[in-house]
Design a protein around this motif. Sequence first.
Motif, short mmCIF file in Angstrom:
data_model
loop_
_atom_site.label_atom_id
_atom_site.label_comp_id
_atom_site.label_asym_id
_atom_site.label_seq_id
_atom_site.Cartn_x
_atom_site.Cartn_y
_atom_site.Cartn_z
N ILE A 183 0.85 -1.25 -0.06
CA ILE A 183 -0.16 -0.02 -0.10
C ILE A 183 1.00 1.23 -0.08
O ILE A 183 1.34 1.62 1.10
N VAL A 184 1.15 1.79 -1.13
CA VAL A 184 2.09 3.11 -1.21
C VAL A 184 1.28 3.72 -2.34
O VAL A 184 0.35 3.51 -3.02
N THR A 185 1.80 5.25 -2.26
CA THR A 185 1.23 6.19 -3.33
C THR A 185 2.34 6.40 -4.25
O THR A 185 3.31 6.65 -4.14
N ASP A 186 1.61 6.07 -5.39
CA ASP A 186 2.41 6.49 -6.82
C ASP A 186 2.94 7.89 -7.10
O ASP A 186 2.20 8.80 -6.94
N PRO A 187 3.96 8.05 -7.38
CA PRO A 187 4.62 9.43 -7.44
C PRO A 187 4.17 10.11 -8.85
O PRO A 187 3.97 9.53 -9.57
N LYS A 188 3.78 11.34 -8.69
CA LYS A 188 3.41 12.25 -9.77
C LYS A 188 4.39 13.25 -10.11
O LYS A 188 5.26 13.69 -9.32
N PHE A 189 4.80 13.64 -11.34
CA PHE A 189 5.70 14.39 -11.78
C PHE A 189 5.21 15.33 -12.55
O PHE A 189 4.51 15.11 -13.46
N THR A 190 5.39 16.80 -12.60
CA THR A 190 4.75 17.84 -13.29
C THR A 190 5.72 18.03 -14.49
O THR A 190 6.74 18.38 -14.12
N TYR A 191 5.23 18.34 -15.40
CA TYR A 191 6.09 18.72 -16.67
C TYR A 191 6.53 20.09 -16.47
O TYR A 191 5.70 21.03 -15.91
N SER A 192 7.81 20.48 -16.91
CA SER A 192 8.45 21.65 -16.40
C SER A 192 9.19 22.33 -17.49
O SER A 192 9.45 21.30 -18.52
#
Length: 292
Positions: A183-192
Amino acid sequence: MNKNILALVLGLSVVGCASNSGVEPTMSASLMDKESVCCVSKKDFAWVGLEKTEDVDFAIDETSPVWNFQTGKSFFNAFEFSPRSGKVKVTLSSKMLKNQVFAPTVQLLDKDYQVSKTVPLADFKVHYSDMFNANRYWYEFEVDAQELPYMVVYTDPSLIGSTITVPHPARVRADESGEPRPIVTDPKFTYSYTGELHLEVQTLSLGSRATTAPSAQTSSAVVAAGTAAAVSNEKVTAPAKIQPETQQYYHSAIEKAVVDGNIPKALSLLDEAKALNIEGAQEVFVKAINAK
């Protein structure tokens, strides 16, 4: 400790360290709109000369040159393949760090600096983090460096602010081993607008393209990444003629950077101007500093 658990802990430790490095949060779209383009034409780009074999990290950041591409303004890096290269294999990756990522687009240009092929973000694959690398966009292709000697890396501004979600490393390892998903949170990455990238070039066959102008000037982004191998030692028959518009751009851009308090950018622009043999750049910088 169970070997599988130990490997997982070590893997997460490495990934955690990687995610704490990299560029700072990107600028806003409104600030990017105010950035001045670097050059009169693509021919005037500060082309970074590549050797027959390269394996180099580089950054595209706020000290990088700006161009108004068909999709809008973007920081970019411009590369020239070695005149001695024929067919080359190119591998480009963009690292997902600090919750953001530079979404790359690649243009391949012919000898007349005309775009012959564009590689969009959709062609890039996502490679998940491992013991040695962060999550990253990845693409590998072959190109005839004699026919298409120039390559430009930039981003599509319409993507800025959107996000991509990748599986958590623990989830990936669980799927690979067949163990229950944690049970973990998948990381999100913002376009920069900015990011850290890696480029590999391997010459598969030799060529003999003639050059009449310097095959490279060191770009500010590669300097920022600590790349000393970017400057070509090719001999030239005559120095390239600097257009008045290009000289005016560097003078204005240096002065504006000093006025804005962005001394690192001003120094990077000054270095580029010196590499291009643009007269008066040093005087403009000193005068702007004194006025400041």
